[in-house]
Design a protein around this motif. Sequence first.
Motif, PDB file in Angstrom:
ATOM      1  N   TYR A 135       0.814  -1.224   0.000  1.00  0.00           N
ATOM      2  CA  TYR A 135       0.000   0.000   0.000  1.00  0.00           C
ATOM      3  C   TYR A 135       0.848   1.273   0.000  1.00  0.00           C
ATOM      4  CZ  TYR A 135      -4.172  -2.689  -0.198  1.00  0.00           C
ATOM      5  OH  TYR A 135      -5.136  -3.540  -0.644  1.00  0.00           O
ATOM      6  N   VAL A 138       1.312   1.542  -3.607  1.00  0.00           N
ATOM      7  CA  VAL A 138       0.088   1.998  -4.280  1.00  0.00           C
ATOM      8  C   VAL A 138      -0.028   3.529  -4.202  1.00  0.00           C
ATOM      9  CG1 VAL A 138      -2.451   2.030  -4.048  1.00  0.00           C
ATOM     10  CG2 VAL A 138      -1.217  -0.149  -4.032  1.00  0.00           C
ATOM     11  N   VAL A 139       0.307   4.095  -3.046  1.00  0.00           N
ATOM     12  CA  VAL A 139       0.182   5.551  -2.911  1.00  0.00           C
ATOM     13  C   VAL A 139       1.474   6.285  -3.298  1.00  0.00           C
ATOM     14  CG1 VAL A 139      -1.621   5.363  -1.138  1.00  0.00           C
ATOM     15  CG2 VAL A 139       0.779   5.600  -0.431  1.00  0.00           C
ATOM     16  N   GLY A 140       2.431   5.527  -3.821  1.00  0.00           N
ATOM     17  CA  GLY A 140       3.652   6.142  -4.348  1.00  0.00           C
ATOM     18  C   GLY A 140       4.611   6.649  -3.290  1.00  0.00           C
ATOM     19  N   GLN A 156       1.606  14.087   0.949  1.00  0.00           N
ATOM     20  CA  GLN A 156       2.225  12.797   1.306  1.00  0.00           C
ATOM     21  C   GLN A 156       1.599  12.228   2.578  1.00  0.00           C
ATOM     22  OE1 GLN A 156       6.257  14.232   1.402  1.00  0.00           O
ATOM     23  NE2 GLN A 156       6.715  13.453  -0.644  1.00  0.00           N
ATOM     24  N   ARG A 159      -1.608  10.704   1.753  1.00  0.00           N
ATOM     25  CA  ARG A 159      -1.421   9.410   1.084  1.00  0.00           C
ATOM     26  C   ARG A 159      -1.082   8.301   2.090  1.00  0.00           C
ATOM     27  NH1 ARG A 159       2.597  10.162  -3.514  1.00  0.00           N
ATOM     28  NH2 ARG A 159       2.958  12.307  -2.863  1.00  0.00           N
ATOM     29  N   GLY A 189      -4.932  14.746  -7.236  1.00  0.00           N
ATOM     30  CA  GLY A 189      -4.104  13.537  -7.247  1.00  0.00           C
ATOM     31  C   GLY A 189      -4.624  12.512  -6.235  1.00  0.00           C
ATOM     32  N   ILE A 190      -5.012  12.992  -5.046  1.00  0.00           N
ATOM     33  CA  ILE A 190      -5.536  12.112  -3.994  1.00  0.00           C
ATOM     34  C   ILE A 190      -6.838  11.460  -4.466  1.00  0.00           C
ATOM     35  CG2 ILE A 190      -6.579  12.133  -1.669  1.00  0.00           C
ATOM     36  CD1 ILE A 190      -3.548  12.300  -1.515  1.00  0.00           C
ATOM     37  N   THR A 192      -7.839  11.025  -7.596  1.00  0.00           N
ATOM     38  CA  THR A 192      -7.553  10.094  -8.690  1.00  0.00           C
ATOM     39  C   THR A 192      -7.080   8.763  -8.114  1.00  0.00           C
ATOM     40  OG1 THR A 192      -6.932  11.987 -10.023  1.00  0.00           O
ATOM     41  CG2 THR A 192      -6.240   9.843 -10.845  1.00  0.00           C
ATOM     42  N   LEU A 193      -6.265   8.844  -7.080  1.00  0.00           N
ATOM     43  CA  LEU A 193      -5.767   7.644  -6.409  1.00  0.00           C
ATOM     44  C   LEU A 193      -6.923   6.844  -5.789  1.00  0.00           C
ATOM     45  CD1 LEU A 193      -3.389   6.009  -5.201  1.00  0.00           C
ATOM     46  CD2 LEU A 193      -3.348   7.655  -3.331  1.00  0.00           C
ATOM     47  N   ASP A 196      -8.990   5.211  -8.523  1.00  0.00           N
ATOM     48  CA  ASP A 196      -8.238   4.082  -9.060  1.00  0.00           C
ATOM     49  C   ASP A 196      -8.438   2.820  -8.220  1.00  0.00           C
ATOM     50  OD1 ASP A 196      -6.644   4.721 -11.280  1.00  0.00           O
ATOM     51  OD2 ASP A 196      -4.928   3.750 -10.245  1.00  0.00           O
ATOM     52  N   ILE A 197      -8.323   3.003  -6.917  1.00  0.00           N
ATOM     53  CA  ILE A 197      -8.471   1.874  -5.983  1.00  0.00           C
ATOM     54  C   ILE A 197      -9.917   1.381  -6.006  1.00  0.00           C
ATOM     55  CG2 ILE A 197      -8.412   1.274  -3.523  1.00  0.00           C
ATOM     56  CD1 ILE A 197      -6.050   3.474  -3.471  1.00  0.00           C
TER      57      ILE A 197
END
Length: 231
Positions: A135, A138-140, A156, A159, A189-190, A192-193, A196-197
Amino acid sequence: MENNAEPGAIVEAQAVSKEYALGGQTVTALHEIWLSIEKSEFMALAGPSGSGKSTLLNLIGCIDTPTGGTIHIEGHDISGKTADELADLRLNKLGFVFQTFNLLPVLSAQENVEYPLMQQSSVDKKMRQERVRHYLNVVGLERYAHHRPNELSGGQRQRVAIARALATHPSIVLADEPTANLDHKTGEGILTLMKDINQKEGTTFIFSTHDAKVMQMADRVIELTDGRITK
Ligand SMILES: Nc1ncnc2c1ncn2[C@@H]1O[C@H](COP(=O)(O)OP(=O)(O)OP(=O)(O)O)[C@@H](O)[C@H]1O
Ligand SMILES: [Mg+2]
Protein backbone atom coordinates in the motif's frame (compact mmCIF):
# COMPACT_ATOMS: atom_id res chain seq x y z
CA MET A 1 -28.35 -12.94 9.55
CA GLU A 2 -31.16 -10.43 9.63
CA ASN A 3 -31.56 -8.47 6.45
CA ASN A 4 -34.15 -5.78 5.88
CA ALA A 5 -31.79 -3.91 3.63
CA GLU A 6 -32.13 -3.75 -0.15
CA PRO A 7 -30.13 -6.41 -1.95
CA GLY A 8 -26.79 -5.07 -3.12
CA ALA A 9 -26.80 -2.11 -0.73
CA ILE A 10 -23.63 -2.04 1.35
CA VAL A 11 -24.96 0.82 3.48
CA GLU A 12 -28.64 1.36 4.15
CA ALA A 13 -29.72 4.29 6.31
CA GLN A 14 -33.39 4.29 7.25
CA ALA A 15 -34.91 7.39 8.90
CA VAL A 16 -31.59 8.17 10.56
CA SER A 17 -31.58 11.19 12.80
CA LYS A 18 -29.02 12.68 15.12
CA GLU A 19 -29.66 15.16 17.88
CA TYR A 20 -27.03 16.76 20.06
CA ALA A 21 -27.81 18.21 23.48
CA LEU A 22 -26.02 21.51 23.79
CA GLY A 23 -26.39 23.76 26.82
CA GLY A 24 -30.03 22.78 27.54
CA GLN A 25 -30.94 23.02 23.84
CA THR A 26 -31.25 20.30 21.25
CA VAL A 27 -29.44 20.64 17.95
CA THR A 28 -30.81 18.39 15.22
CA ALA A 29 -27.83 17.62 12.99
CA LEU A 30 -29.69 15.07 10.82
CA HIS A 31 -33.44 14.74 10.15
CA GLU A 32 -34.63 11.29 9.09
CA ILE A 33 -32.07 10.50 6.42
CA TRP A 34 -32.92 7.72 3.97
CA LEU A 35 -29.95 6.63 1.92
CA SER A 36 -28.92 3.48 0.13
CA ILE A 37 -25.33 3.07 -1.04
CA GLU A 38 -24.37 0.30 -3.45
CA LYS A 39 -21.26 -1.81 -3.18
CA SER A 40 -18.33 -0.24 -5.12
CA GLU A 41 -19.95 3.20 -5.32
CA PHE A 42 -17.71 6.26 -5.34
CA MET A 43 -20.01 8.71 -3.61
CA ALA A 44 -19.65 12.32 -2.54
CA LEU A 45 -21.47 14.13 0.25
CA ALA A 46 -21.80 17.83 -0.46
CA GLY A 47 -23.44 20.69 1.41
CA PRO A 48 -22.59 23.85 3.31
CA SER A 49 -20.72 23.96 6.59
CA GLY A 50 -22.91 22.60 9.40
CA SER A 51 -25.21 20.66 7.06
CA GLY A 52 -24.40 17.30 8.68
CA LYS A 53 -21.76 15.71 6.42
CA SER A 54 -19.31 14.75 9.18
CA THR A 55 -22.18 13.63 11.40
CA LEU A 56 -23.46 11.25 8.72
CA LEU A 57 -19.97 9.89 7.99
CA ASN A 58 -19.39 9.31 11.71
CA LEU A 59 -22.68 7.42 12.02
CA ILE A 60 -21.96 5.20 9.00
CA GLY A 61 -18.43 4.73 10.36
CA CYS A 62 -19.72 3.57 13.76
CA ILE A 63 -17.77 6.37 15.46
CA ASP A 64 -21.07 7.74 16.76
CA THR A 65 -24.60 6.34 17.14
CA PRO A 66 -27.86 7.73 15.74
CA THR A 67 -30.60 9.12 17.98
CA GLY A 68 -33.26 7.58 15.72
CA GLY A 69 -33.55 5.22 12.77
CA THR A 70 -31.37 2.30 11.72
CA ILE A 71 -28.19 1.77 9.74
CA HIS A 72 -27.37 -1.53 8.08
CA ILE A 73 -23.84 -2.28 6.92
CA GLU A 74 -23.59 -5.30 4.63
CA GLY A 75 -27.03 -6.31 5.86
CA HIS A 76 -26.16 -6.08 9.57
CA ASP A 77 -28.11 -3.70 11.77
CA ILE A 78 -25.39 -1.81 13.65
CA SER A 79 -27.72 -0.38 16.29
CA GLY A 80 -27.94 -3.69 18.12
CA LYS A 81 -24.19 -4.10 18.41
CA THR A 82 -22.07 -3.90 21.54
CA ALA A 83 -19.06 -1.57 21.80
CA ASP A 84 -16.74 -4.53 21.14
CA GLU A 85 -18.68 -5.60 18.05
CA LEU A 86 -18.56 -2.04 16.73
CA ALA A 87 -14.80 -1.85 17.33
CA ASP A 88 -14.47 -5.10 15.41
CA LEU A 89 -16.54 -3.71 12.55
CA ARG A 90 -14.43 -0.54 12.44
CA LEU A 91 -11.23 -2.56 12.37
CA ASN A 92 -12.25 -5.12 9.76
CA LYS A 93 -14.83 -3.49 7.49
CA LEU A 94 -14.18 0.23 7.59
CA GLY A 95 -11.32 2.54 6.72
CA PHE A 96 -11.13 6.20 7.68
CA VAL A 97 -9.40 9.15 6.10
CA PHE A 98 -9.72 12.41 8.01
CA GLN A 99 -9.28 15.99 6.92
CA THR A 100 -6.33 16.43 9.29
CA PHE A 101 -4.80 13.03 8.47
CA ASN A 102 -4.63 11.86 12.15
CA LEU A 103 -1.29 10.11 11.80
CA LEU A 104 0.67 9.17 14.90
CA PRO A 105 3.57 11.67 14.98
CA VAL A 106 6.14 9.40 16.61
CA LEU A 107 5.64 6.61 14.05
CA SER A 108 7.15 6.47 10.57
CA ALA A 109 4.93 6.25 7.48
CA GLN A 110 5.47 2.51 7.43
CA GLU A 111 4.61 2.12 11.12
CA ASN A 112 1.48 4.25 10.76
CA VAL A 113 0.22 1.94 8.00
CA GLU A 114 1.19 -1.12 10.01
CA TYR A 115 -0.50 0.00 13.22
CA PRO A 116 -4.14 -1.10 12.58
CA LEU A 117 -2.89 -4.31 10.96
CA MET A 118 -1.25 -5.30 14.24
CA GLN A 119 -4.72 -5.46 15.75
CA GLN A 120 -6.01 -7.83 13.07
CA SER A 121 -5.35 -11.30 14.44
CA SER A 122 -5.95 -12.87 11.02
CA VAL A 123 -2.92 -11.05 9.59
CA ASP A 124 0.46 -12.54 10.52
CA LYS A 125 3.78 -10.68 10.52
CA LYS A 126 4.81 -11.66 7.00
CA MET A 127 1.43 -10.74 5.52
CA ARG A 128 1.52 -7.48 7.47
CA GLN A 129 4.88 -6.49 6.03
CA GLU A 130 3.69 -7.34 2.54
CA ARG A 131 0.54 -5.28 2.96
CA VAL A 132 2.49 -2.28 4.27
CA ARG A 133 4.93 -2.47 1.36
CA HIS A 134 2.13 -2.94 -1.16
CA TYR A 135 0.00 0.00 0.00
CA LEU A 136 2.92 2.39 0.41
CA ASN A 137 3.70 1.44 -3.16
CA VAL A 138 0.09 2.00 -4.28
CA VAL A 139 0.18 5.55 -2.91
CA GLY A 140 3.65 6.14 -4.35
CA LEU A 141 5.49 6.51 -1.05
CA GLU A 142 7.82 3.52 -0.97
CA ARG A 143 10.81 5.86 -0.73
CA TYR A 144 9.31 7.62 2.29
CA ALA A 145 8.60 4.54 4.40
CA HIS A 146 10.91 5.69 7.20
CA HIS A 147 9.81 9.32 7.28
CA ARG A 148 7.74 10.58 10.17
CA PRO A 149 4.65 12.72 9.43
CA ASN A 150 6.53 15.97 10.15
CA GLU A 151 9.07 14.98 7.50
CA LEU A 152 6.33 14.66 4.85
CA SER A 153 4.30 17.20 2.87
CA GLY A 154 0.53 17.52 3.38
CA GLY A 155 -0.24 15.49 0.26
CA GLN A 156 2.22 12.80 1.31
CA ARG A 157 0.67 12.64 4.78
CA GLN A 158 -2.76 12.23 3.25
CA ARG A 159 -1.42 9.41 1.08
CA VAL A 160 -0.07 7.66 4.20
CA ALA A 161 -3.56 8.03 5.73
CA ILE A 162 -5.07 6.45 2.61
CA ALA A 163 -2.57 3.58 2.68
CA ARG A 164 -3.41 3.03 6.35
CA ALA A 165 -7.14 3.02 5.61
CA LEU A 166 -6.72 0.50 2.77
CA ALA A 167 -4.18 -1.86 4.31
CA THR A 168 -6.77 -3.64 6.46
CA HIS A 169 -8.81 -4.42 3.31
CA PRO A 170 -11.98 -2.58 4.35
CA SER A 171 -15.18 -2.87 2.30
CA ILE A 172 -15.92 0.82 2.83
CA VAL A 173 -13.62 3.82 3.08
CA LEU A 174 -15.08 6.92 4.70
CA ALA A 175 -13.20 10.12 3.97
CA ASP A 176 -14.17 13.39 5.63
CA GLU A 177 -12.92 16.21 3.38
CA PRO A 178 -9.78 14.32 2.42
CA THR A 179 -8.57 17.13 0.18
CA ALA A 180 -9.50 20.16 2.31
CA ASN A 181 -5.97 20.78 3.56
CA LEU A 182 -4.33 20.27 0.19
CA ASP A 183 -3.80 22.51 -2.82
CA HIS A 184 -6.01 21.80 -5.87
CA LYS A 185 -3.49 19.79 -7.79
CA THR A 186 -2.50 17.59 -4.84
CA GLY A 187 -6.19 17.17 -3.94
CA GLU A 188 -7.00 16.00 -7.43
CA GLY A 189 -4.10 13.54 -7.25
CA ILE A 190 -5.54 12.11 -3.99
CA LEU A 191 -8.97 11.75 -5.59
CA THR A 192 -7.55 10.09 -8.69
CA LEU A 193 -5.77 7.64 -6.41
CA MET A 194 -8.99 6.88 -4.49
CA LYS A 195 -10.92 6.43 -7.76
CA ASP A 196 -8.24 4.08 -9.06
CA ILE A 197 -8.47 1.87 -5.98
CA ASN A 198 -12.26 1.99 -6.20
CA GLN A 199 -12.11 0.68 -9.77
CA LYS A 200 -9.37 -1.89 -9.24
CA GLU A 201 -10.44 -3.31 -5.89
CA GLY A 202 -14.16 -2.50 -5.82
CA THR A 203 -13.83 -0.70 -2.47
CA THR A 204 -16.80 1.54 -1.70
CA PHE A 205 -15.82 5.17 -1.05
CA ILE A 206 -17.98 7.75 0.70
CA PHE A 207 -16.36 11.14 1.02
CA SER A 208 -17.42 14.66 1.92
CA THR A 209 -16.16 17.66 0.05
CA HIS A 210 -16.67 21.37 -0.62
CA ASP A 211 -14.71 21.18 -3.83
CA ALA A 212 -16.76 21.21 -7.07
CA LYS A 213 -13.95 19.56 -9.02
CA VAL A 214 -13.78 16.72 -6.53
CA MET A 215 -17.57 16.28 -6.74
CA GLN A 216 -17.31 15.85 -10.50
CA MET A 217 -15.26 12.71 -9.98
CA ALA A 218 -17.99 11.00 -7.96
CA ASP A 219 -20.47 8.47 -9.38
CA ARG A 220 -23.14 10.22 -7.35
CA VAL A 221 -23.34 13.39 -5.27
CA ILE A 222 -25.71 13.60 -2.30
CA GLU A 223 -26.38 17.12 -1.10
CA LEU A 224 -27.22 17.88 2.51
CA THR A 225 -28.83 21.10 3.69
CA ASP A 226 -29.59 21.62 7.39
CA GLY A 227 -29.45 17.90 8.04
CA ARG A 228 -31.72 16.90 5.15
CA ILE A 229 -30.91 15.35 1.80
CA THR A 230 -31.89 17.94 -0.78
CA LYS A 231 -30.47 16.33 -3.91
N1 LIG B 1 -20.69 17.28 19.31
C1 LIG B 1 -21.61 18.16 18.92
N2 LIG B 1 -22.39 18.80 19.82
C2 LIG B 1 -23.32 19.68 19.43
N3 LIG B 1 -23.59 19.98 18.14
C3 LIG B 1 -22.84 19.38 17.20
C4 LIG B 1 -21.81 18.45 17.54
N4 LIG B 1 -21.25 18.01 16.37
C5 LIG B 1 -21.89 18.65 15.38
N5 LIG B 1 -22.85 19.47 15.86
C6 LIG B 1 -23.79 20.29 15.07
O1 LIG B 1 -24.39 19.46 14.10
C7 LIG B 1 -24.53 20.15 12.87
C8 LIG B 1 -23.84 19.35 11.75
O2 LIG B 1 -22.43 19.36 11.97
P1 LIG B 1 -21.41 18.60 11.02
O3 LIG B 1 -20.10 18.66 11.68
O4 LIG B 1 -21.97 17.26 10.69
O5 LIG B 1 -21.44 19.52 9.71
P2 LIG B 1 -20.57 19.44 8.38
O6 LIG B 1 -21.52 19.39 7.23
O7 LIG B 1 -19.57 18.36 8.51
O8 LIG B 1 -19.83 20.86 8.37
P3 LIG B 1 -18.37 21.26 7.81
O9 LIG B 1 -18.50 21.38 6.33
O10 LIG B 1 -18.13 22.59 8.45
O11 LIG B 1 -17.40 20.22 8.26
C9 LIG B 1 -23.96 21.54 13.09
O12 LIG B 1 -25.03 22.40 13.37
C10 LIG B 1 -23.08 21.37 14.30
O13 LIG B 1 -22.98 22.55 15.03
MG1 LIG C 1 -17.49 18.32 8.59
